[in-house]
Design a protein around this motif. Structure first.
Motif, PDB file in Angstrom:
ATOM      1  N   PRO A   1       0.866  -1.165   0.047  1.00  0.00           N
ATOM      2  CA  PRO A   1      -0.212   0.012   0.124  1.00  0.00           C
ATOM      3  C   PRO A   1       0.839   1.267  -0.009  1.00  0.00           C
ATOM      4  O   PRO A   1       1.819   1.391   0.688  1.00  0.00           O
ATOM      5  N   PHE A   2       0.513   2.238  -0.839  1.00  0.00           N
ATOM      6  CA  PHE A   2       1.203   3.527  -1.058  1.00  0.00           C
ATOM      7  C   PHE A   2       2.711   3.551  -1.090  1.00  0.00           C
ATOM      8  O   PHE A   2       3.310   4.412  -1.062  1.00  0.00           O
ATOM      9  N   PHE A   3       3.194   2.195  -1.823  1.00  0.00           N
ATOM     10  CA  PHE A   3       4.604   2.386  -2.178  1.00  0.00           C
ATOM     11  C   PHE A   3       4.777   3.414  -3.390  1.00  0.00           C
ATOM     12  O   PHE A   3       3.987   3.364  -4.444  1.00  0.00           O
ATOM     13  N   THR A   4       6.031   4.032  -3.331  1.00  0.00           N
ATOM     14  CA  THR A   4       6.182   5.003  -4.307  1.00  0.00           C
ATOM     15  C   THR A   4       7.282   4.522  -5.019  1.00  0.00           C
ATOM     16  O   THR A   4       8.700   4.228  -4.216  1.00  0.00           O
ATOM     17  N   SER A   5       7.471   4.794  -6.421  1.00  0.00           N
ATOM     18  CA  SER A   5       8.807   4.284  -6.934  1.00  0.00           C
ATOM     19  C   SER A   5       8.830   5.471  -8.220  1.00  0.00           C
ATOM     20  O   SER A   5       7.843   6.189  -8.276  1.00  0.00           O
ATOM     21  N   LYS A   6       9.908   5.403  -8.809  1.00  0.00           N
ATOM     22  CA  LYS A   6       9.843   6.242  -9.978  1.00  0.00           C
ATOM     23  C   LYS A   6       8.913   5.748 -11.184  1.00  0.00           C
ATOM     24  O   LYS A   6       8.717   6.525 -12.258  1.00  0.00           O
ATOM     25  N   VAL A   7       8.618   4.592 -11.084  1.00  0.00           N
ATOM     26  CA  VAL A   7       7.692   4.028 -11.972  1.00  0.00           C
ATOM     27  C   VAL A   7       6.184   4.380 -11.894  1.00  0.00           C
ATOM     28  O   VAL A   7       5.475   4.956 -12.639  1.00  0.00           O
ATOM     29  N   TYR A   8       5.684   3.756 -10.598  1.00  0.00           N
ATOM     30  CA  TYR A   8       4.453   4.224 -10.099  1.00  0.00           C
ATOM     31  C   TYR A   8       4.342   5.123  -8.827  1.00  0.00           C
ATOM     32  O   TYR A   8       4.998   4.823  -8.024  1.00  0.00           O
ATOM     33  N   GLY A   9       3.339   6.060  -8.875  1.00  0.00           N
ATOM     34  CA  GLY A   9       3.313   7.014  -7.814  1.00  0.00           C
ATOM     35  C   GLY A   9       2.673   5.936  -6.458  1.00  0.00           C
ATOM     36  O   GLY A   9       2.201   5.139  -6.660  1.00  0.00           O
ATOM     37  N   PRO A  10       2.460   6.848  -5.412  1.00  0.00           N
ATOM     38  CA  PRO A  10       1.866   6.215  -4.415  1.00  0.00           C
ATOM     39  C   PRO A  10       0.302   5.826  -4.738  1.00  0.00           C
ATOM     40  O   PRO A  10      -0.442   6.758  -5.297  1.00  0.00           O
ATOM     41  N   GLY A  11      -0.187   4.914  -4.214  1.00  0.00           N
ATOM     42  CA  GLY A  11      -1.761   4.709  -4.244  1.00  0.00           C
ATOM     43  C   GLY A  11      -1.982   3.203  -3.841  1.00  0.00           C
ATOM     44  O   GLY A  11      -1.048   2.561  -3.134  1.00  0.00           O
ATOM     45  N   LEU A  12      -3.166   2.859  -4.082  1.00  0.00           N
ATOM     46  CA  LEU A  12      -3.675   1.340  -3.824  1.00  0.00           C
ATOM     47  C   LEU A  12      -3.929   0.735  -4.944  1.00  0.00           C
ATOM     48  O   LEU A  12      -4.461  -0.581  -4.817  1.00  0.00           O
ATOM     49  N   GLY A  13      -3.843   1.231  -5.946  1.00  0.00           N
ATOM     50  CA  GLY A  13      -4.203   0.340  -7.058  1.00  0.00           C
ATOM     51  C   GLY A  13      -4.068  -1.234  -7.456  1.00  0.00           C
ATOM     52  O   GLY A  13      -4.622  -1.884  -7.301  1.00  0.00           O
ATOM     53  N   LEU A  14      -2.789  -1.237  -7.197  1.00  0.00           N
ATOM     54  CA  LEU A  14      -1.873  -2.723  -7.250  1.00  0.00           C
ATOM     55  C   LEU A  14      -2.404  -3.592  -6.063  1.00  0.00           C
ATOM     56  O   LEU A  14      -2.311  -4.826  -6.153  1.00  0.00           O
ATOM     57  N   THR A  15      -2.318  -3.025  -4.881  1.00  0.00           N
ATOM     58  CA  THR A  15      -2.675  -3.582  -3.592  1.00  0.00           C
ATOM     59  C   THR A  15      -4.286  -4.069  -3.818  1.00  0.00           C
ATOM     60  O   THR A  15      -4.559  -5.153  -3.435  1.00  0.00           O
ATOM     61  N   VAL A  16      -4.966  -3.191  -4.289  1.00  0.00           N
ATOM     62  CA  VAL A  16      -6.557  -3.663  -4.388  1.00  0.00           C
ATOM     63  C   VAL A  16      -6.520  -4.722  -5.549  1.00  0.00           C
ATOM     64  O   VAL A  16      -7.103  -5.714  -5.196  1.00  0.00           O
ATOM     65  N   ALA A  17      -5.692  -4.692  -6.648  1.00  0.00           N
ATOM     66  CA  ALA A  17      -5.816  -5.672  -7.651  1.00  0.00           C
ATOM     67  C   ALA A  17      -5.385  -7.124  -7.248  1.00  0.00           C
ATOM     68  O   ALA A  17      -6.032  -8.236  -7.441  1.00  0.00           O
ATOM     69  N   LEU A  18      -4.210  -6.985  -6.324  1.00  0.00           N
ATOM     70  CA  LEU A  18      -3.685  -8.162  -5.642  1.00  0.00           C
ATOM     71  C   LEU A  18      -4.495  -8.870  -4.712  1.00  0.00           C
ATOM     72  O   LEU A  18      -4.712 -10.208  -4.745  1.00  0.00           O
ATOM     73  N   THR A  19      -5.264  -8.155  -4.093  1.00  0.00           N
ATOM     74  CA  THR A  19      -6.228  -8.441  -2.924  1.00  0.00           C
ATOM     75  C   THR A  19      -7.246  -9.254  -3.615  1.00  0.00           C
ATOM     76  O   THR A  19      -7.726 -10.236  -3.170  1.00  0.00           O
ATOM     77  N   ILE A  20      -7.922  -8.305  -4.495  1.00  0.00           N
ATOM     78  CA  ILE A  20      -9.035  -9.187  -5.223  1.00  0.00           C
ATOM     79  C   ILE A  20      -8.578 -10.461  -5.870  1.00  0.00           C
ATOM     80  O   ILE A  20      -9.534 -11.550  -5.728  1.00  0.00           O
ATOM     81  N   VAL A  21      -7.534 -10.563  -6.617  1.00  0.00           N
ATOM     82  CA  VAL A  21      -7.231 -11.839  -7.425  1.00  0.00           C
ATOM     83  C   VAL A  21      -6.837 -12.877  -6.336  1.00  0.00           C
ATOM     84  O   VAL A  21      -7.302 -13.954  -6.445  1.00  0.00           O
ATOM     85  N   GLN A  22      -6.328 -12.449  -5.234  1.00  0.00           N
ATOM     86  CA  GLN A  22      -6.243 -13.707  -4.237  1.00  0.00           C
ATOM     87  C   GLN A  22      -7.438 -13.921  -3.225  1.00  0.00           C
ATOM     88  O   GLN A  22      -7.455 -15.053  -3.008  1.00  0.00           O
ATOM     89  N   TYR A  23      -8.323 -12.983  -3.278  1.00  0.00           N
ATOM     90  CA  TYR A  23      -9.591 -13.421  -2.808  1.00  0.00           C
ATOM     91  C   TYR A  23     -10.227 -14.566  -3.650  1.00  0.00           C
ATOM     92  O   TYR A  23     -10.976 -15.471  -3.037  1.00  0.00           O
ATOM     93  N   TYR A  24     -10.107 -14.561  -4.920  1.00  0.00           N
ATOM     94  CA  TYR A  24     -10.641 -15.787  -5.589  1.00  0.00           C
ATOM     95  C   TYR A  24      -9.739 -16.768  -6.003  1.00  0.00           C
ATOM     96  O   TYR A  24      -9.570 -17.588  -6.999  1.00  0.00           O
ATOM     97  N   ARG A  25      -8.710 -16.973  -5.070  1.00  0.00           N
ATOM     98  CA  ARG A  25      -7.724 -17.992  -5.231  1.00  0.00           C
ATOM     99  C   ARG A  25      -6.619 -17.993  -6.343  1.00  0.00           C
ATOM    100  O   ARG A  25      -6.293 -18.999  -6.883  1.00  0.00           O
ATOM    101  N   GLY A  26      -6.483 -16.529  -6.793  1.00  0.00           N
ATOM    102  CA  GLY A  26      -5.580 -16.437  -8.116  1.00  0.00           C
ATOM    103  C   GLY A  26      -4.155 -15.932  -7.653  1.00  0.00           C
ATOM    104  O   GLY A  26      -3.936 -15.886  -6.399  1.00  0.00           O
ATOM    105  N   PHE A  27      -3.408 -15.593  -8.603  1.00  0.00           N
ATOM    106  CA  PHE A  27      -2.321 -15.105  -8.562  1.00  0.00           C
ATOM    107  C   PHE A  27      -1.818 -13.858  -9.623  1.00  0.00           C
ATOM    108  O   PHE A  27      -2.215 -13.912 -10.565  1.00  0.00           O
TER     109      PHE A  27
END
Length: 356
Positions: A308-334
């Motif tokens: 959550p809120f990780f910042t790099s030169k590629v991606y700005g801070p936010g929850l976008g990828l965190t939410v994506a991973l959480t949803i995929v894992q919820y459905y037992r995906g990767f």
């Protein structure tokens, strides 16, 4: 829709008893696992985490009492119902089994119809209990997010509104204008974060149905069409024939939208701007590959981009990828990532197929 079969672990050193129960239980629609001593039973439990255990008391290596005691004192297995079987019918043996946590007790020789009824009763009780717990968690999450959203949104609206009024009232070239623009931009960023937080709420509250991944992907690309066009990004798609996935359609679209938007962001300063989306089926999984020609991600940062809120030169801070991973894992995906700095990244989403 065919519900996933429940698994019952049969533990008894008598091969005939195990075979009888295996045949009867499978005929009733259950999956079964078998073990012939206490040590093997514990190993099978931690391998498959069955829905219920039929456990004999008198066994070699480790008796049923000790097996039940270990399972019931371990948080990972304490919720699994245990029916104890024994040739002993005296009250003392029954009390001992119940005292160490057994959920029911059936003396041998047993009537299978009675054992079957007790199995159904315990499984129904377990399912009802788990459903009640899940509903309480869902309601608690919903209330928390609603409250936070309300408390955060009101100040954001006020700050942005007043900042805009002051900004518009100042003459061109006023030295305070850049500061006010920063306030407006940061307010917009907070609004985006708030929307991402609301997406977390949607994970707990969803409508699961059979969804065509191709249709969901096309809808997301249509939604982002203006942004893709404005940033002069070329899109290539390769959609193979795939099965539907059993998922909340909006959940899947959130995953796709967040990853595609990150790909767009990563290519903002790239000379070549190519977004590739590849869709295929591999066994019982759907694979969605989203590739960009952006900056790429250093190897040591790949695992951190989902924080959550990780910042790099590629991606700005936010929850976008965190939410994506959480949803995929919820459905037992990767979700896995392949990336090379300076050449781009590929996000690979794997979601299991659950057929009707």
């Amino acid at each position: 829709m065919n519900e996933q079969k429940q698994t019952i672990l049969i533990v008894d050193d008598n091969i005939d008893t195990v075979e009888l129960l295996r045949k009867r239980l499978r005929a009733e629609g259950y999956n079964t696992e078998e073990a012939y001593d206490g040590e093997e039973a514990l190993k099978k439990v931690y391998e498959s985490f069955p829905d219920l255990i039929v456990l004999d008391v008198m066994m070699p290596k480790m008796d049923g009492y000790e097996v039940c005691k270990r399972l019931k004192t371990d948080e990972r297995t304490s919720f699994i119902p245990v029916i104890m079987l024994t040739a002993k019918s005296d009250v003392e043996s029954k009390v001992k089994g119940l005292d160490i946590g057994a959920d029911d007790y059936v003396p041998k020789p047993f009537d299978y119809r009675e054992l079957s009824a007790r199995i159904r009763s315990l499984l129904a009780r377990k399912e009802s209990s788990q459903k009640a717990i899940e509903e309480k968690r869902t309601e608690a999450v919903r209330k928390l997010i609603d409250s936070l959203s309300h408390e955060i949104r009101n100040p954001i609206v006020s700050i942005a509104g007043f900042a805009r009024k002051v900004y518009d009232s100042l003459p061109p070239g006023d030295p305070n204008k850049p500061y006010l623009m920063t306030i407006l931009q940061e307010s917009e960023r907070l609004e985006r974060l708030l929307k991402e937080i609301l997406n977390l709420k949607m994970i707990a509250i969803g409508f699961v149905e059979n969804v065509d991944p191709k249709v969901a992907t096309e809808e997301v690309l249509d939604e982002l069409g203006r942004e893709i066009e404005d940033k002069m990004i070329e899109v290539e798609t390769d959609f193979r024939d795939v099965s539907h996935v059993y998922i909340d359609k909006e959940h899947l679209k959130i995953v796709l939208r967040n990853i595609i938007k990150n790909a767009i962001e990563a290519m903002e300063k790239s000379e070549k701007r190519l977004l590739r989306i590849f869709l295929e089926q591999a066994g019982n999984e759907i694979l969605i590959k989203i590739s960009d020609t952006g900056k790429g991600i250093p190897k040591d940062l790949i695992k951190k981009i989902f924080d959550p809120f990780f910042t790099s030169k590629v991606y700005g801070p936010g929850l976008g990828l965190t939410v994506a991973l959480t949803i995929v894992q919820y459905y037992r995906g990767f979700i896995s990532v392949e990336s090379e700095p300076g050449k781009g990244s590929t996000f690979i989403i794997r979601i299991p197929v659950k057929r009707e």
